[in-house]
Motif scaffolding. Structure first.
Motif, PDB file in Angstrom:
ATOM      1  N   GLY A  47      29.580  46.587  27.676  1.00 11.76           N
ATOM      2  CA  GLY A  47      29.516  47.047  26.345  1.00 11.76           C
ATOM      3  C   GLY A  47      30.874  46.773  25.784  1.00 11.76           C
ATOM      4  N   GLN A  48      30.931  47.220  24.532  1.00 14.98           N
ATOM      5  CA  GLN A  48      32.322  47.146  23.725  1.00 14.98           C
ATOM      6  C   GLN A  48      33.428  48.219  24.590  1.00 14.98           C
ATOM      7  OE1 GLN A  48      30.104  47.894  20.158  1.00 14.98           O
ATOM      8  NE2 GLN A  48      30.331  45.881  19.361  1.00 14.98           N
ATOM      9  N   VAL A  49      34.414  47.725  24.308  1.00 15.98           N
ATOM     10  CA  VAL A  49      35.645  48.498  24.838  1.00 15.98           C
ATOM     11  C   VAL A  49      36.764  48.518  23.759  1.00 15.98           C
ATOM     12  CG1 VAL A  49      37.380  48.595  26.622  1.00 15.98           C
ATOM     13  CG2 VAL A  49      35.348  47.504  27.141  1.00 15.98           C
ATOM     14  N   GLU A  50      36.885  50.037  23.309  1.00 18.39           N
ATOM     15  CA  GLU A  50      37.878  50.421  22.505  1.00 18.39           C
ATOM     16  C   GLU A  50      39.440  49.820  22.890  1.00 18.39           C
ATOM     17  OE1 GLU A  50      38.938  54.461  20.048  1.00 18.39           O
ATOM     18  OE2 GLU A  50      36.798  54.164  20.680  1.00 18.39           O
ATOM     19  N   GLY A  51      39.998  49.257  22.188  1.00 17.61           N
ATOM     20  CA  GLY A  51      41.464  48.868  22.602  1.00 17.61           C
ATOM     21  C   GLY A  51      41.475  47.373  23.090  1.00 17.61           C
ATOM     22  N   LEU A  52      40.225  46.706  23.195  1.00 15.65           N
ATOM     23  CA  LEU A  52      40.335  45.362  23.571  1.00 15.65           C
ATOM     24  C   LEU A  52      39.705  44.599  22.469  1.00 15.65           C
ATOM     25  CD1 LEU A  52      38.924  45.217  27.144  1.00 15.65           C
ATOM     26  CD2 LEU A  52      41.245  44.971  26.651  1.00 15.65           C
ATOM     27  N   PRO A  53      39.757  43.099  22.515  1.00 13.83           N
ATOM     28  CA  PRO A  53      39.272  42.420  21.345  1.00 13.83           C
ATOM     29  C   PRO A  53      37.753  42.802  21.033  1.00 13.83           C
ATOM     30  CG  PRO A  53      40.851  41.068  22.545  1.00 13.83           C
ATOM     31  CD  PRO A  53      40.821  42.567  23.316  1.00 13.83           C
ATOM     32  N   PRO A  54      37.459  42.715  19.898  1.00 13.61           N
ATOM     33  CA  PRO A  54      36.121  42.949  19.438  1.00 13.61           C
ATOM     34  C   PRO A  54      34.972  42.047  20.629  1.00 13.61           C
ATOM     35  CG  PRO A  54      37.110  42.263  17.638  1.00 13.61           C
ATOM     36  CD  PRO A  54      38.260  42.091  18.639  1.00 13.61           C
ATOM     37  N   GLY A  55      33.775  42.521  20.473  1.00 19.77           N
ATOM     38  CA  GLY A  55      32.737  42.019  21.323  1.00 19.77           C
ATOM     39  C   GLY A  55      32.336  42.621  22.508  1.00 19.77           C
ATOM     40  N   TYR A  56      31.673  42.160  23.259  1.00 20.30           N
ATOM     41  CA  TYR A  56      31.149  42.645  24.528  1.00 20.30           C
ATOM     42  C   TYR A  56      31.937  42.376  25.939  1.00 20.30           C
ATOM     43  CZ  TYR A  56      27.026  44.959  22.344  1.00 20.30           C
ATOM     44  OH  TYR A  56      26.341  45.695  21.382  1.00 20.30           O
ATOM     45  N   TRP A  57      32.022  43.071  26.731  1.00 22.34           N
ATOM     46  CA  TRP A  57      32.894  43.118  27.901  1.00 22.34           C
ATOM     47  C   TRP A  57      32.093  43.439  29.019  1.00 22.34           C
ATOM     48  CZ3 TRP A  57      37.759  40.934  27.862  1.00 22.34           C
ATOM     49  CH2 TRP A  57      38.131  40.648  26.510  1.00 22.34           C
ATOM     50  N   GLU A  64      38.345  43.768  46.340  1.00 26.19           N
ATOM     51  CA  GLU A  64      39.952  43.595  46.676  1.00 26.19           C
ATOM     52  C   GLU A  64      40.690  43.890  45.610  1.00 26.19           C
ATOM     53  OE1 GLU A  64      40.775  40.284  49.345  1.00 26.19           O
ATOM     54  OE2 GLU A  64      38.807  39.716  48.955  1.00 26.19           O
ATOM     55  N   PRO A  65      41.993  44.354  45.857  1.00 27.32           N
ATOM     56  CA  PRO A  65      43.112  44.574  44.508  1.00 27.32           C
ATOM     57  C   PRO A  65      43.227  43.440  43.631  1.00 27.32           C
ATOM     58  CG  PRO A  65      44.044  44.562  46.643  1.00 27.32           C
ATOM     59  CD  PRO A  65      42.679  44.476  46.883  1.00 27.32           C
ATOM     60  N   LEU A  66      42.414  42.911  43.001  1.00 29.97           N
ATOM     61  CA  LEU A  66      42.529  41.585  42.142  1.00 29.97           C
ATOM     62  C   LEU A  66      42.518  42.218  40.518  1.00 29.97           C
ATOM     63  CD1 LEU A  66      40.248  39.481  44.026  1.00 29.97           C
ATOM     64  CD2 LEU A  66      42.717  39.233  44.291  1.00 29.97           C
ATOM     65  N   GLY A  67      42.562  43.377  40.254  1.00 29.25           N
ATOM     66  CA  GLY A  67      42.098  43.762  39.014  1.00 29.25           C
ATOM     67  C   GLY A  67      43.214  44.196  38.106  1.00 29.25           C
ATOM     68  N   LYS A  68      43.364  44.529  37.083  1.00 29.08           N
ATOM     69  CA  LYS A  68      44.503  44.792  36.169  1.00 29.08           C
ATOM     70  C   LYS A  68      44.496  46.399  35.937  1.00 29.08           C
ATOM     71  CE  LYS A  68      45.122  40.374  34.190  1.00 29.08           C
ATOM     72  NZ  LYS A  68      45.335  39.509  33.089  1.00 29.08           N
ATOM     73  N   ASN A  69      43.455  47.191  36.249  1.00 28.46           N
ATOM     74  CA  ASN A  69      43.189  48.506  35.864  1.00 28.46           C
ATOM     75  C   ASN A  69      42.499  49.440  36.907  1.00 28.46           C
ATOM     76  OD1 ASN A  69      40.415  48.327  34.985  1.00 28.46           O
ATOM     77  ND2 ASN A  69      41.378  47.087  33.228  1.00 28.46           N
ATOM     78  N   ASP A  70      42.120  50.647  36.640  1.00 21.61           N
ATOM     79  CA  ASP A  70      41.263  51.413  37.146  1.00 21.61           C
ATOM     80  C   ASP A  70      39.885  51.713  36.445  1.00 21.61           C
ATOM     81  OD1 ASP A  70      42.193  53.090  35.263  1.00 21.61           O
ATOM     82  OD2 ASP A  70      42.873  54.410  36.520  1.00 21.61           O
ATOM     83  N   GLY A  71      39.754  50.896  35.540  1.00 18.29           N
ATOM     84  CA  GLY A  71      38.231  51.090  34.920  1.00 18.29           C
ATOM     85  C   GLY A  71      38.470  52.024  33.525  1.00 18.29           C
ATOM     86  N   SER A  72      39.768  52.174  33.123  1.00 15.56           N
ATOM     87  CA  SER A  72      40.326  52.622  32.051  1.00 15.56           C
ATOM     88  C   SER A  72      40.938  51.676  31.133  1.00 15.56           C
ATOM     89  CB  SER A  72      41.004  53.925  32.146  1.00 15.56           C
ATOM     90  OG  SER A  72      42.054  53.679  32.947  1.00 15.56           O
ATOM     91  N   VAL A  73      40.882  51.686  29.748  1.00 17.36           N
ATOM     92  CA  VAL A  73      41.547  51.167  28.772  1.00 17.36           C
ATOM     93  C   VAL A  73      42.431  52.143  27.763  1.00 17.36           C
ATOM     94  CG1 VAL A  73      41.416  49.392  26.958  1.00 17.36           C
ATOM     95  CG2 VAL A  73      40.290  49.010  28.907  1.00 17.36           C
ATOM     96  N   LYS A  74      43.492  51.944  27.755  1.00 17.58           N
ATOM     97  CA  LYS A  74      44.416  52.986  26.850  1.00 17.58           C
ATOM     98  C   LYS A  74      43.958  54.393  27.064  1.00 17.58           C
ATOM     99  CE  LYS A  74      45.562  49.308  23.647  1.00 17.58           C
ATOM    100  NZ  LYS A  74      45.792  48.859  22.249  1.00 17.58           N
ATOM    101  N   GLY A  75      43.907  54.856  28.294  1.00 18.03           N
ATOM    102  CA  GLY A  75      43.728  56.386  28.471  1.00 18.03           C
ATOM    103  C   GLY A  75      42.004  56.776  28.388  1.00 18.03           C
ATOM    104  N   LYS A  76      41.162  55.617  28.011  1.00 17.28           N
ATOM    105  CA  LYS A  76      39.824  56.121  27.927  1.00 17.28           C
ATOM    106  C   LYS A  76      39.030  55.541  29.151  1.00 17.28           C
ATOM    107  CE  LYS A  76      35.645  55.941  25.252  1.00 17.28           C
ATOM    108  NZ  LYS A  76      35.006  55.602  24.068  1.00 17.28           N
ATOM    109  N   LYS A  77      38.350  56.350  30.059  1.00 16.60           N
ATOM    110  CA  LYS A  77      37.716  55.762  31.247  1.00 16.60           C
ATOM    111  C   LYS A  77      36.352  55.285  30.975  1.00 16.60           C
ATOM    112  CE  LYS A  77      38.354  56.252  35.684  1.00 16.60           C
ATOM    113  NZ  LYS A  77      39.550  55.739  36.307  1.00 16.60           N
ATOM    114  N   TYR A  78      36.207  54.075  31.668  1.00 18.22           N
ATOM    115  CA  TYR A  78      34.952  53.105  31.234  1.00 18.22           C
ATOM    116  C   TYR A  78      33.926  53.246  32.634  1.00 18.22           C
ATOM    117  CZ  TYR A  78      36.176  52.179  26.622  1.00 18.22           C
ATOM    118  OH  TYR A  78      36.802  52.244  25.283  1.00 18.22           O
ATOM    119  N   PHE A  79      34.815  53.207  33.586  1.00 20.25           N
ATOM    120  CA  PHE A  79      34.280  53.045  34.869  1.00 20.25           C
ATOM    121  C   PHE A  79      35.030  53.522  36.103  1.00 20.25           C
ATOM    122  CE2 PHE A  79      35.488  48.977  34.427  1.00 20.25           C
ATOM    123  CZ  PHE A  79      36.076  48.684  35.825  1.00 20.25           C
TER     124      PHE A  79
END
Length: 115
Positions: A47-57, A64-79
């Motif tokens: 879906g769309q993610v508030e705080g990231l560029p427009p569009g679908y993500w 493995e620890p290859l990511g950049k976050n814990d499923g949240s963006v700017k304090g909002k948890k998406y997963f």
């Protein structure tokens, strides 16, 4: 830099529906790999993610620890994902399918050969 041809920056995405059709192919719970690099994980959000560029993500929890976050963006948890295991990537970088976790300790000796 000298000697390198100029590559203009990619045009800024302004369409809030950017990659909506590509995103429709994914649903949470699917195994996937993310290109480049054959990074494997599970689709956890689409879906769309508030705080990231427009569009679908596509939100991916990597094996493995290859990511950049814990499923949240700017304090909002998406997963839910452990820190460093989550990432949001554009749908065109994700391939869904039978991609089991890579077992680095698996043996290639199943051919019956002895050591």
């Amino acid at each position: 830099k000298k000697g390198l041809p100029y590559t203009p920056p990619a045009p800024k995405i302004t369409d809030p529906e950017h990659m909506k059709d590509e995103a429709a192919a994914f649903e949470p719970g699917q195994r996937c790999k993310v290109e480049p690099g054959d990074r494997r994980g599970e689709v956890c959000f689409v879906g769309q993610v508030e705080g990231l560029p427009p569009g679908y993500w596509v939100g991916v929890r990597y094996d493995e620890p290859l990511g950049k976050n814990d499923g949240s963006v700017k304090g909002k948890k998406y997963f839910d994902a452990p820190a460093g295991y989550g990432a949001f990537v554009r749908p065109d970088k994700v391939v869904a399918g039978d991609f089991p976790p890579i077992d680095e300790f698996a043996s290639d000796l199943d051919s019956g050969d002895e050591i």
